[in-house]
Design a protein around this motif. Sequence first.
Motif, PDB file in Angstrom:
ATOM      1  N   LYS A  71       0.863  -1.292   0.083  1.00 50.47           N
ATOM      2  CA  LYS A  71      -0.084  -0.089  -0.147  1.00 50.47           C
ATOM      3  C   LYS A  71       1.002   1.148  -0.118  1.00 50.47           C
ATOM      4  O   LYS A  71       0.399   2.095  -0.515  1.00 50.47           O
ATOM      5  N   ILE A  72       1.980   1.130   0.658  1.00 48.56           N
ATOM      6  CA  ILE A  72       2.800   2.401   0.616  1.00 48.56           C
ATOM      7  C   ILE A  72       3.853   2.395  -0.457  1.00 48.56           C
ATOM      8  O   ILE A  72       4.667   3.462  -0.783  1.00 48.56           O
ATOM      9  N   GLY A  73       3.738   1.320  -1.124  1.00 45.72           N
ATOM     10  CA  GLY A  73       4.516   1.507  -2.481  1.00 45.72           C
ATOM     11  C   GLY A  73       6.149   0.902  -2.460  1.00 45.72           C
ATOM     12  O   GLY A  73       6.985   1.169  -3.438  1.00 45.72           O
ATOM     13  N   ALA A  74       6.183  -0.041  -1.587  1.00 45.77           N
ATOM     14  CA  ALA A  74       7.461  -0.814  -1.603  1.00 45.77           C
ATOM     15  C   ALA A  74       7.327  -1.636  -2.389  1.00 45.77           C
ATOM     16  O   ALA A  74       6.532  -2.526  -2.726  1.00 45.77           O
ATOM     17  N   LEU A  75       8.634  -2.055  -3.037  1.00 49.30           N
ATOM     18  CA  LEU A  75       8.684  -3.273  -3.929  1.00 49.30           C
ATOM     19  C   LEU A  75       9.121  -4.660  -3.154  1.00 49.30           C
ATOM     20  O   LEU A  75       9.699  -4.489  -2.332  1.00 49.30           O
ATOM     21  N   ALA A  80       8.263 -17.974   1.489  1.00 50.59           N
ATOM     22  CA  ALA A  80       7.527 -18.953   2.129  1.00 50.59           C
ATOM     23  C   ALA A  80       7.633 -20.224   1.545  1.00 50.59           C
ATOM     24  O   ALA A  80       7.940 -20.471   0.695  1.00 50.59           O
ATOM     25  N   ARG A  81       7.315 -21.593   2.374  1.00 51.65           N
ATOM     26  CA  ARG A  81       7.542 -22.721   1.762  1.00 51.65           C
ATOM     27  C   ARG A  81       6.232 -22.853   0.751  1.00 51.65           C
ATOM     28  O   ARG A  81       6.524 -23.676  -0.257  1.00 51.65           O
ATOM     29  N   ARG A  82       5.039 -22.368   1.077  1.00 53.27           N
ATOM     30  CA  ARG A  82       4.130 -22.483   0.219  1.00 53.27           C
ATOM     31  C   ARG A  82       3.456 -21.432  -0.560  1.00 53.27           C
ATOM     32  O   ARG A  82       3.247 -20.732  -0.515  1.00 53.27           O
ATOM     33  N   GLU A  83       4.179 -22.162  -2.073  1.00 49.93           N
ATOM     34  CA  GLU A  83       3.912 -20.946  -3.138  1.00 49.93           C
ATOM     35  C   GLU A  83       2.587 -20.706  -3.447  1.00 49.93           C
ATOM     36  O   GLU A  83       2.255 -19.540  -3.873  1.00 49.93           O
ATOM     37  N   ASP A  84       1.607 -21.485  -3.477  1.00 53.35           N
ATOM     38  CA  ASP A  84       0.426 -21.216  -3.622  1.00 53.35           C
ATOM     39  C   ASP A  84      -0.102 -19.981  -2.765  1.00 53.35           C
ATOM     40  O   ASP A  84      -0.958 -19.287  -2.996  1.00 53.35           O
ATOM     41  N   GLU A  85       0.161 -20.255  -1.343  1.00 53.16           N
ATOM     42  CA  GLU A  85      -0.319 -19.023  -0.547  1.00 53.16           C
ATOM     43  C   GLU A  85       0.659 -17.767  -0.754  1.00 53.16           C
ATOM     44  O   GLU A  85      -0.271 -16.723  -0.734  1.00 53.16           O
ATOM     45  N   LEU A  86       1.478 -17.942  -1.106  1.00 52.23           N
ATOM     46  CA  LEU A  86       2.232 -16.418  -1.571  1.00 52.23           C
ATOM     47  C   LEU A  86       1.573 -15.871  -2.808  1.00 52.23           C
ATOM     48  O   LEU A  86       1.475 -14.880  -3.053  1.00 52.23           O
ATOM     49  N   GLU A  87       1.234 -16.709  -3.815  1.00 52.83           N
ATOM     50  CA  GLU A  87       0.542 -16.297  -4.968  1.00 52.83           C
ATOM     51  C   GLU A  87      -0.710 -15.664  -4.616  1.00 52.83           C
ATOM     52  O   GLU A  87      -1.199 -14.742  -5.057  1.00 52.83           O
ATOM     53  N   ARG A  88      -1.667 -16.190  -3.591  1.00 54.05           N
ATOM     54  CA  ARG A  88      -2.740 -15.372  -2.968  1.00 54.05           C
ATOM     55  C   ARG A  88      -2.418 -14.102  -2.384  1.00 54.05           C
ATOM     56  O   ARG A  88      -3.084 -13.155  -2.729  1.00 54.05           O
ATOM     57  N   VAL A  89      -1.264 -13.985  -1.835  1.00 53.46           N
ATOM     58  CA  VAL A  89      -1.058 -12.826  -0.917  1.00 53.46           C
ATOM     59  C   VAL A  89      -0.608 -11.958  -2.410  1.00 53.46           C
ATOM     60  O   VAL A  89      -0.884 -10.631  -2.231  1.00 53.46           O
ATOM     61  N   LYS A  90       0.158 -12.353  -3.046  1.00 51.55           N
ATOM     62  CA  LYS A  90       0.650 -11.302  -4.310  1.00 51.55           C
ATOM     63  C   LYS A  90      -0.761 -10.842  -4.803  1.00 51.55           C
ATOM     64  O   LYS A  90      -0.764  -9.629  -5.290  1.00 51.55           O
ATOM     65  N   LYS A  91      -1.758 -11.648  -5.172  1.00 52.12           N
ATOM     66  CA  LYS A  91      -2.925 -11.206  -5.680  1.00 52.12           C
ATOM     67  C   LYS A  91      -3.615 -10.055  -5.066  1.00 52.12           C
ATOM     68  O   LYS A  91      -4.213  -9.067  -5.457  1.00 52.12           O
ATOM     69  N   LYS A  92      -3.644 -10.381  -3.748  1.00 55.55           N
ATOM     70  CA  LYS A  92      -4.252  -9.441  -2.980  1.00 55.55           C
ATOM     71  C   LYS A  92      -3.513  -7.953  -2.892  1.00 55.55           C
ATOM     72  O   LYS A  92      -4.112  -7.023  -2.978  1.00 55.55           O
ATOM     73  N   CYS A  93      -2.152  -8.207  -2.821  1.00 57.92           N
ATOM     74  CA  CYS A  93      -1.391  -7.002  -2.753  1.00 57.92           C
ATOM     75  C   CYS A  93      -1.580  -6.167  -4.141  1.00 57.92           C
ATOM     76  O   CYS A  93      -1.625  -5.075  -3.976  1.00 57.92           O
ATOM     77  N   GLN A  95      -4.388  -5.794  -5.873  1.00 57.67           N
ATOM     78  CA  GLN A  95      -5.525  -5.573  -5.791  1.00 57.67           C
ATOM     79  C   GLN A  95      -5.991  -4.154  -4.941  1.00 57.67           C
ATOM     80  O   GLN A  95      -6.400  -3.202  -5.173  1.00 57.67           O
ATOM     81  N   ILE A  96      -4.967  -4.275  -3.819  1.00 59.05           N
ATOM     82  CA  ILE A  96      -4.866  -2.963  -2.929  1.00 59.05           C
ATOM     83  C   ILE A  96      -4.024  -2.005  -3.037  1.00 59.05           C
ATOM     84  O   ILE A  96      -3.749  -0.974  -2.304  1.00 59.05           O
ATOM     85  N   SER A  97      -2.960  -2.215  -3.971  1.00 62.00           N
ATOM     86  CA  SER A  97      -2.096  -1.275  -4.254  1.00 62.00           C
ATOM     87  C   SER A  97      -1.926  -0.597  -5.786  1.00 62.00           C
ATOM     88  O   SER A  97      -2.581  -1.347  -6.621  1.00 62.00           O
ATOM     89  N   ASN A  98      -1.014   0.157  -5.949  1.00 62.42           N
ATOM     90  CA  ASN A  98      -0.743   0.517  -7.379  1.00 62.42           C
ATOM     91  C   ASN A  98       0.711  -0.162  -7.947  1.00 62.42           C
ATOM     92  O   ASN A  98       0.984   0.205  -8.984  1.00 62.42           O
ATOM     93  N   LEU A  99       1.151  -1.410  -7.234  1.00 61.31           N
ATOM     94  CA  LEU A  99       2.096  -1.917  -7.649  1.00 61.31           C
ATOM     95  C   LEU A  99       1.735  -2.733  -8.860  1.00 61.31           C
ATOM     96  O   LEU A  99       0.758  -3.224  -9.172  1.00 61.31           O
ATOM     97  N   SER A 100       2.791  -3.148  -9.850  1.00 60.20           N
ATOM     98  CA  SER A 100       2.741  -3.863 -11.034  1.00 60.20           C
ATOM     99  C   SER A 100       3.158  -5.343 -10.719  1.00 60.20           C
ATOM    100  O   SER A 100       3.587  -5.588  -9.600  1.00 60.20           O
ATOM    101  N   ASP A 101       2.777  -6.046 -11.587  1.00 52.92           N
ATOM    102  CA  ASP A 101       3.134  -7.670 -11.374  1.00 52.92           C
ATOM    103  C   ASP A 101       4.438  -7.910 -11.237  1.00 52.92           C
ATOM    104  O   ASP A 101       4.947  -8.721 -10.430  1.00 52.92           O
ATOM    105  N   LYS A 102       5.236  -7.101 -11.982  1.00 52.08           N
ATOM    106  CA  LYS A 102       6.837  -7.356 -11.863  1.00 52.08           C
ATOM    107  C   LYS A 102       7.384  -6.649 -10.551  1.00 52.08           C
ATOM    108  O   LYS A 102       8.537  -6.836 -10.203  1.00 52.08           O
ATOM    109  N   GLU A 103       6.464  -5.896  -9.859  1.00 52.53           N
ATOM    110  CA  GLU A 103       7.109  -5.217  -8.547  1.00 52.53           C
ATOM    111  C   GLU A 103       6.833  -5.986  -7.395  1.00 52.53           C
ATOM    112  O   GLU A 103       7.249  -5.707  -6.355  1.00 52.53           O
ATOM    113  N   ILE A 104       6.141  -7.145  -7.843  1.00 48.42           N
ATOM    114  CA  ILE A 104       6.020  -8.300  -6.481  1.00 48.42           C
ATOM    115  C   ILE A 104       6.745  -9.670  -7.085  1.00 48.42           C
ATOM    116  O   ILE A 104       6.132 -10.403  -7.813  1.00 48.42           O
TER     117      ILE A 104
END
Length: 334
Positions: A71-75, A80-93, A95-104
């Motif tokens: 939300k504050i614009g950090a890259l 973590a060990r669970r890649e599927d959960e990380l993808e879920r976290v990335k998707k929400k990030c 949605q709630i920020s102005n970051l692009s896909d390559k910035e996560i």
Amino acid sequence: MSWGCGLCALLAGGALLVLLLLRWLRADGDLTVLWAEWRGKKPENELRGKVVWVTGASSGIGEELAYQLSKIGALLAISARREDELERVKKKCLQISNLSDKEILVLRLDLTDRSSHEAATNSVLKHFGKIDVLVNNGGRSQRSLFVDTNLDVFSAIMELNYLGTISLTKHVLNHMIERRRGKIVTVSSVMGIMGAPLASGYCASKHALQGFFNSLRTELTDYPEISIINICPGPVQSKIIQNVFTEKLDKSIENSGDQSHKMPTERCVQLTLVSTANDLKEAWISDQPYLAVCYLWQYAPTWAWWLMNRMGKRRIENFKSGVDADASYSRKKK
């Protein structure tokens, strides 16, 4: 006139002390953290555009760190060990920020596989070109009595919480020394300051981290722009109980209990980011009575032990009866 002025000054001073006491009784962070939140640097100014690598980012504090940092614009590099959960976290990030896909960057990481840490560090550097902040958040807690616990559990706790953390730190620190700047933030615990029943191995691992990073800080005096920051939270609302070590490596706890009495994860992360932005060397982030016991442990350790012993008996009773171990003496949330 002088007597009147003196009396007014005395009353004003007394009133201020009362207000400070009342504020402290409701405090959820140590004095330096609260001062930094009020008058210090703002995370949104200090961390925007910085590359922040967060371990243990699939749940709990790590997950919330990803959300607030995005939300504050950090890259972000999230691991973590669970890649599927990380993808879920990335998707929400996204949605709630102005970051692009390559910035996560989603980067699967097992802290216990120390042979993979150099390659993981190189992957983050290849993607972003630098690492400004490493947040060592990965780890597991414990709920078991020492007399019932196999020694291989203690070995696993130290391998993950301690050795895995300092291994990754070593590779990232080499990069920060080359740049002569960076922040290494380690999510320790108030259990790294004092002790608690049912968590002897966990407390040992957090004490080890405290000792290691406090020593490392003194070795980096030639690099004043590299900050070593220890974050010591008390009980926080998360799924950490569902993933704790127990008396056997293959045994888990099915019921995580009511979490409402614990500090909200959002607030813990807010103060963590304040501490990071202001380069606080150590931050105690906790509701009462843990915060008060931390102070007492510093200045009157024998009294603190007596208080923790009384609290610990109730904690063990709760544990044996299937109730969340921290429920009886954490401040209730309204």
